[in-house]
Design a protein around this motif. Structure first.
Motif, PDB file in Angstrom:
ATOM      1  N   LEU A 184      78.373 -42.238  49.475  1.00 31.02           N
ATOM      2  CA  LEU A 184      78.622 -40.965  49.036  1.00 31.02           C
ATOM      3  C   LEU A 184      78.735 -41.712  47.670  1.00 31.02           C
ATOM      4  O   LEU A 184      77.884 -39.867  47.086  1.00 31.02           O
ATOM      5  CB  LEU A 184      79.985 -41.014  49.662  1.00 31.02           C
ATOM      6  CG  LEU A 184      79.720 -41.027  51.201  1.00 31.02           C
ATOM      7  CD1 LEU A 184      81.390 -40.183  51.078  1.00 31.02           C
ATOM      8  CD2 LEU A 184      78.752 -39.832  51.676  1.00 31.02           C
ATOM      9  N   LYS A 228      87.955 -45.640  51.257  1.00 28.23           N
ATOM     10  CA  LYS A 228      87.935 -43.776  52.465  1.00 28.23           C
ATOM     11  C   LYS A 228      88.226 -42.394  51.580  1.00 28.23           C
ATOM     12  O   LYS A 228      87.639 -41.189  52.051  1.00 28.23           O
ATOM     13  CB  LYS A 228      89.461 -43.827  53.500  1.00 28.23           C
ATOM     14  CG  LYS A 228      89.004 -44.974  54.142  1.00 28.23           C
ATOM     15  CD  LYS A 228      88.554 -44.756  55.242  1.00 28.23           C
ATOM     16  CE  LYS A 228      88.392 -46.241  56.395  1.00 28.23           C
ATOM     17  NZ  LYS A 228      87.018 -45.684  57.372  1.00 28.23           N
ATOM     18  N   ASP A 229      87.916 -42.552  50.566  1.00 30.11           N
ATOM     19  CA  ASP A 229      87.602 -41.162  49.710  1.00 30.11           C
ATOM     20  C   ASP A 229      86.515 -40.378  49.798  1.00 30.11           C
ATOM     21  O   ASP A 229      85.147 -41.519  50.528  1.00 30.11           O
ATOM     22  CB  ASP A 229      87.707 -41.077  47.508  1.00 30.11           C
ATOM     23  CG  ASP A 229      89.105 -42.108  47.603  1.00 30.11           C
ATOM     24  OD1 ASP A 229      89.801 -41.555  47.365  1.00 30.11           O
ATOM     25  OD2 ASP A 229      89.030 -42.177  46.098  1.00 30.11           O
ATOM     26  N   VAL A 230      85.769 -39.508  49.807  1.00 26.17           N
ATOM     27  CA  VAL A 230      84.889 -39.210  49.941  1.00 26.17           C
ATOM     28  C   VAL A 230      84.334 -37.778  48.191  1.00 26.17           C
ATOM     29  O   VAL A 230      83.317 -37.360  48.533  1.00 26.17           O
ATOM     30  CB  VAL A 230      85.092 -37.933  51.331  1.00 26.17           C
ATOM     31  CG1 VAL A 230      84.879 -38.406  52.497  1.00 26.17           C
ATOM     32  CG2 VAL A 230      86.394 -36.960  50.605  1.00 26.17           C
ATOM     33  N   ASP A 231      84.911 -37.656  47.467  1.00 30.03           N
ATOM     34  CA  ASP A 231      84.915 -36.797  46.434  1.00 30.03           C
ATOM     35  C   ASP A 231      85.198 -37.707  45.182  1.00 30.03           C
ATOM     36  O   ASP A 231      85.780 -38.217  45.180  1.00 30.03           O
ATOM     37  CB  ASP A 231      86.146 -35.626  46.670  1.00 30.03           C
ATOM     38  CG  ASP A 231      85.418 -34.615  45.495  1.00 30.03           C
ATOM     39  OD1 ASP A 231      84.431 -33.866  45.368  1.00 30.03           O
ATOM     40  OD2 ASP A 231      85.196 -34.845  43.825  1.00 30.03           O
ATOM     41  N   LYS A 284      83.233 -37.059  42.783  1.00 27.66           N
ATOM     42  CA  LYS A 284      82.333 -36.212  41.902  1.00 27.66           C
ATOM     43  C   LYS A 284      83.048 -36.353  39.975  1.00 27.66           C
ATOM     44  O   LYS A 284      82.239 -35.967  39.054  1.00 27.66           O
ATOM     45  CB  LYS A 284      81.654 -34.936  42.103  1.00 27.66           C
ATOM     46  CG  LYS A 284      80.745 -34.860  42.897  1.00 27.66           C
ATOM     47  CD  LYS A 284      80.484 -33.486  43.730  1.00 27.66           C
ATOM     48  CE  LYS A 284      78.940 -33.268  43.644  1.00 27.66           C
ATOM     49  NZ  LYS A 284      78.222 -32.255  44.329  1.00 27.66           N
ATOM     50  N   GLU A 337      80.221 -47.761  53.060  1.00 25.18           N
ATOM     51  CA  GLU A 337      80.789 -46.549  53.805  1.00 25.18           C
ATOM     52  C   GLU A 337      80.859 -45.590  52.602  1.00 25.18           C
ATOM     53  O   GLU A 337      80.520 -44.343  52.766  1.00 25.18           O
ATOM     54  CB  GLU A 337      81.370 -46.656  53.934  1.00 25.18           C
ATOM     55  CG  GLU A 337      81.497 -47.026  55.700  1.00 25.18           C
ATOM     56  CD  GLU A 337      82.833 -47.262  56.864  1.00 25.18           C
ATOM     57  OE1 GLU A 337      83.667 -46.057  56.214  1.00 25.18           O
ATOM     58  OE2 GLU A 337      82.819 -47.351  58.048  1.00 25.18           O
ATOM     59  N   GLU A 338      81.601 -46.032  51.504  1.00 21.34           N
ATOM     60  CA  GLU A 338      81.664 -45.466  49.895  1.00 21.34           C
ATOM     61  C   GLU A 338      80.875 -45.427  49.339  1.00 21.34           C
ATOM     62  O   GLU A 338      80.090 -44.493  48.132  1.00 21.34           O
ATOM     63  CB  GLU A 338      82.415 -45.970  49.446  1.00 21.34           C
ATOM     64  CG  GLU A 338      84.160 -45.081  49.998  1.00 21.34           C
ATOM     65  CD  GLU A 338      84.794 -46.179  51.280  1.00 21.34           C
ATOM     66  OE1 GLU A 338      83.914 -47.663  50.757  1.00 21.34           O
ATOM     67  OE2 GLU A 338      85.179 -46.268  52.224  1.00 21.34           O
ATOM     68  N   GLN A 380      75.991 -38.464  45.036  1.00 20.37           N
ATOM     69  CA  GLN A 380      77.332 -37.796  44.114  1.00 20.37           C
ATOM     70  C   GLN A 380      76.675 -37.855  42.954  1.00 20.37           C
ATOM     71  O   GLN A 380      76.818 -36.891  41.778  1.00 20.37           O
ATOM     72  CB  GLN A 380      78.224 -37.841  44.747  1.00 20.37           C
ATOM     73  CG  GLN A 380      78.758 -37.144  46.104  1.00 20.37           C
ATOM     74  CD  GLN A 380      80.304 -37.805  46.598  1.00 20.37           C
ATOM     75  OE1 GLN A 380      81.410 -37.775  45.354  1.00 20.37           O
ATOM     76  NE2 GLN A 380      80.073 -37.415  47.577  1.00 20.37           N
ATOM     77  N   TYR A 397      87.430 -46.254  42.737  1.00 21.56           N
ATOM     78  CA  TYR A 397      87.750 -45.327  43.420  1.00 21.56           C
ATOM     79  C   TYR A 397      88.891 -46.128  44.475  1.00 21.56           C
ATOM     80  O   TYR A 397      88.848 -47.642  44.345  1.00 21.56           O
ATOM     81  CB  TYR A 397      86.869 -44.962  44.339  1.00 21.56           C
ATOM     82  CG  TYR A 397      85.819 -46.242  44.406  1.00 21.56           C
ATOM     83  CD1 TYR A 397      84.529 -46.885  44.359  1.00 21.56           C
ATOM     84  CD2 TYR A 397      85.704 -45.722  46.401  1.00 21.56           C
ATOM     85  CE1 TYR A 397      84.427 -47.878  44.595  1.00 21.56           C
ATOM     86  CE2 TYR A 397      85.048 -47.083  46.654  1.00 21.56           C
ATOM     87  CZ  TYR A 397      84.234 -47.991  46.319  1.00 21.56           C
ATOM     88  OH  TYR A 397      83.141 -48.423  46.479  1.00 21.56           O
ATOM     89  N   VAL A 398      89.507 -45.518  45.801  1.00 27.08           N
ATOM     90  CA  VAL A 398      89.719 -46.535  46.976  1.00 27.08           C
ATOM     91  C   VAL A 398      89.456 -45.724  48.480  1.00 27.08           C
ATOM     92  O   VAL A 398      88.545 -44.993  47.619  1.00 27.08           O
ATOM     93  CB  VAL A 398      91.372 -45.128  47.094  1.00 27.08           C
ATOM     94  CG1 VAL A 398      91.920 -46.261  48.258  1.00 27.08           C
ATOM     95  CG2 VAL A 398      91.804 -45.614  45.247  1.00 27.08           C
TER      96      VAL A 398
END
Lengths: 398, 293
Positions: free
Chosen positions: A254, A224-227, A229, A250-251, A258, A221-222
């Protein structure tokens, strides 16, 4: 306008004085570093720390830990009858300040060893000074590999550290997964934007394969991603029995939330990048159950020496010591051990040689031996989240 | 099963894009301005909702309504202060102003917040349960997002097609001068458009916060751009286009991640934008109209 000119003048003046200082240093220090004369009754150790600026909490924690250790040693009579004098200099969390602080300690204060800055970047800024003045620098918490080893693979002779390096945590996590949790099919979900996470993921994978495990999914993932799923659903369909998620809180907060929502119930694990109260806010205590992190140390470790340290620390500072406190404390004992073995006359070059030969030294953050790359080989602590708080789980040896 | 799950993921993400895209498309439809500050109104909505829930202990439905009302007011203020006097200026001047307003909002929030640009975690207002339907995990939050989005979109359709202000909006969008000649107050109609669009963005902000937990002052940038792509994809200026565009974009992004190209996910949105502009600039729902010379 006038003020700006003045500032400029001042900076030119400062720069040139640093330069002159450095040149002067060249002339005097070729003889072979600083030493403690036999009739002196103090050993000067410098501490080049972030006492202000954006990572001030790291630097001052290390300073507090180191101060406690120095007081203990001096109360017991010092080293060979000589007391330790700790000279703290603030590097304002800036690379350039760290360099000039190192020059000041080596050139003006004539210290025989320096406790280095807390962050890897600031420590790297002092390494060339350490080489030039032949005064060893020991960082308590600079975990990037390039502190002790430069790009071409050459070892920085005068740079050492008390903490383990980043990729090592990946190895520990892999051993914990296969050994303690019996995981066979693991998934890796790493932050693609940070060298820290990529290093951890690579060493984790290597160790898992060596232990006979299988990597069934490898995703990235990168920051600052939020999704997450979609990728988590993909990981879930690969049926892993363990997921390794190196990254920052921070990531990760989430991702954990999720993942649990999607019904991924297997153990999740990360490293010290998870260590923040924000993680618990983001993920929620329930989701964090059955997750683990590796860290340098835990104040809840039942080990007797650790509990003694925790007690002494609480008596002096009225709070439980964190990992930085423990590492700062250990750094002083690491130096003490080397100074004792360095021979009758204490010289900075002798200390450097002794540091490199450190073997089976028992400290708060683990028993360690310094390897060829000047990195300590030591155990890491595994912590488990239980209802949102970190609980000591076990110690894993390399 | 995995693919049905991915579809659910995609629709949840897409409905947030759709809500933001609606505001873009409405504003563009009426004054031909791409309002780049729209993503930041979305961010303000998220923060208003956050403070309403955490500081003032409001029920989250009330917080949602409060965020919508305040965002509507903010949208009108932005329009009156920044865009109104540029109505006859070149399009590029208005566009640059919109970018300026966007940056102003972002950094004002960072400046005045005690915690600067650091993120905030939304409290868990909805007890999140996961419902298992034939191996597909649907969280109650996704259902909530979908419900709220659908209700808001239906409401919007009703306003645009059944009310007087909606009729005025359609008239102004068709031909502002003719509408003015027919006695329609163009200024008020434009303000109403901004109010409605911004209220939807505010609602999207609160929903985003509840669903994704993490909010920060720069959170509006990427969803804002994605929603812009969604609006163009559906045909900018066309309301059903924005909804469909948002959902399609959400599903496409999810599929890209699901195929194992998660690092290309953001790129996918912009590749779509490029292809749409080359192949069908009017968008899925757009009619090809010839430019009047």
């Amino acid at each position: 306008m006038k003020q700006r000119k003045l500032k400029k003048l001042a900076s030119i003046f400062l720069a040139s004085s640093v330069l002159v200082g450095a040149l002067a240093g060249c002339g005097t220090s070729t003889s072979g570093g600083n030493s403690v004369s036999d009739d002196s009754d103090t050993i000067k150790i410098g501490a080049n720390l972030e006492l202000s600026g954006n990572v001030a909490s790291y630097g001052s924690s290390i300073g507090d830990g180191a101060t406690l250790a120095v007081e203990e040693i001096n109360a017991k009579g010092g080293i060979n009858g000589k007391k330790i004098e700790l000279i703290k200099v603030d590097n304002k969390s800036e690379n350039s300040e760290a360099t000039s602080a190192a020059i000041r300690l080596a050139e003006k204060e004539k210290v025989v060893a320096m406790i280095g800055p807390a962050t890897s970047g600031n420590t790297v800024a002092t390494v060339s000074i350490a080489e030039k003045y032949k005064v060893p620098v020991v960082t308590a918490s600079g975990t990037a590999p390039n502190v002790t080893e430069n790009k071409d693979g050459k070892i920085n002779d005068y740079a050492f550290r008390t903490c383990f390096i980043d990729p090592f945590q990946g190895t520990v996590a892999a051993n914990f997964a296969t050994g303690e949790l019996g995981a066979k099919n693991v998934a890796i979900y790493a932050d693609n934007a940070s060298d820290y996470a990529k290093g951890l993921a690579a060493s984790f994978k290597e160790t898992i394969l060596a232990n006979g495990g299988k990597v069934v999914a490898e995703e990235a993932y990168v920051a600052k991603d939020v999704d997450f799923k979609a990728t988590l659903t993909k990981i879930k369909s690969a049926n892993p029995d363990f997921v390794f998620i190196p990254g920052y809180y921070e990531e990760v907060g989430l991702i954990v939330k999720q993942a649990r929502e999607l019904g991924i119930t297997v153990p999740l694990m990360g490293a010290d990048g998870w260590d923040s109260p924000t993680l618990v806010d983001l993920a929620g205590g329930d989701a964090l159950n059955n997750t683990y992190i590796t860290n340098h140390y835990s104040s809840e470790d039942p080990d007797a020496t650790i509990q003694e340290f925790v007690k002494a620390f609480k008596a002096k500072y009225n709070e439980a010591p964190n990992a930085f406190h423990a590492l700062g404390y250990d750094t002083v004992y690491f130096l003490k051990d080397a100074i004792e073995r360095s021979g009758d006359t204490i010289t900075s070059v002798g200390i450097k040689n002794a540091l490199a030969e450190t073997k089976d030294l028992s400290l708060i953050t683990g028993t360690f031996t310094v390897d060829k790359k000047h990195n300590p080989v030591k155990s890491a602590t595994v912590l488990e989240f239980k209802n949102g708080s970190q609980v000591f789980n076990s110690k894993v040896n390399p | 099963m995995e693919w049905i799950q991915q579809l659910v993921n995609g629709i949840s993400l897409g409905s947030i894009y759709a809500l933001i895209a609606l505001g873009y498309t409405m504003v563009y439809g009426i004054i031909k301005l791409i309002n780049f500050a729209h993503g930041d109104v979305f961010m303000l909505g998220a923060f208003i909702g956050f403070y309403a829930i955490v500081r003032w202990d409001m029920h989250f439905i009330l917080a949602l309504l409060l965020a919508m009302v305040l965002c509507a007011v903010i949208g009108v203020i932005i329009e009156r202060v920044a865009y109104k006097r540029l109505r006859n200026a070149t399009r590029i001047a208005a566009l640059i102003t919109a970018i300026g307003v966007s940056l102003l909002i972002e950094y004002t929030v960072i400046f005045f917040r005690v915690r600067g640009a650091s993120p905030e975690a939304y409290p868990e207002v909805l007890k999140n349960k996961t419902i298992d339907i034939l191996g597909v995990q649907i969280s109650t939050q996704s259902i909530f997002i979908l419900t709220v989005s659908i209700v808001l979109m239906v409401l919007l359709q009703f306003i645009v097609h059944q009310t007087k202000i909606g009729k005025a909006m359609r008239a102004v969008s068709h031909d502002a001068d003719a509408a003015r000649l027919m006695g329609i107050n163009v200024d008020n109609t434009i303000s109403a458009t901004f109010a409605i669009g911004s209220a939807l963005a505010g609602a999207a902000g609160v929903i985003f916060g509840i669903y994704y937990t993490r909010i920060d002052p720069l959170m509006g940038i990427l969803p804002g751009l994605k929603a812009f792509v969604a609006a163009v994809l559906g045909g900018i200026g066309i309301i059903p286009g924005a909804m469909v565009g948002g959902l399609v974009l959400g599903v496409v992004e999810t599929v890209v991640s699901a195929l194992g190209y998660s690092l290309w996910r953001d790129a996918a949105a912009f590749v779509i934008l490029i292809f749409i502009l080359i192949l069908r600039p009017a968008g899925i729902f757009g009619k090809n109209t010839r430019e009047k010379v």
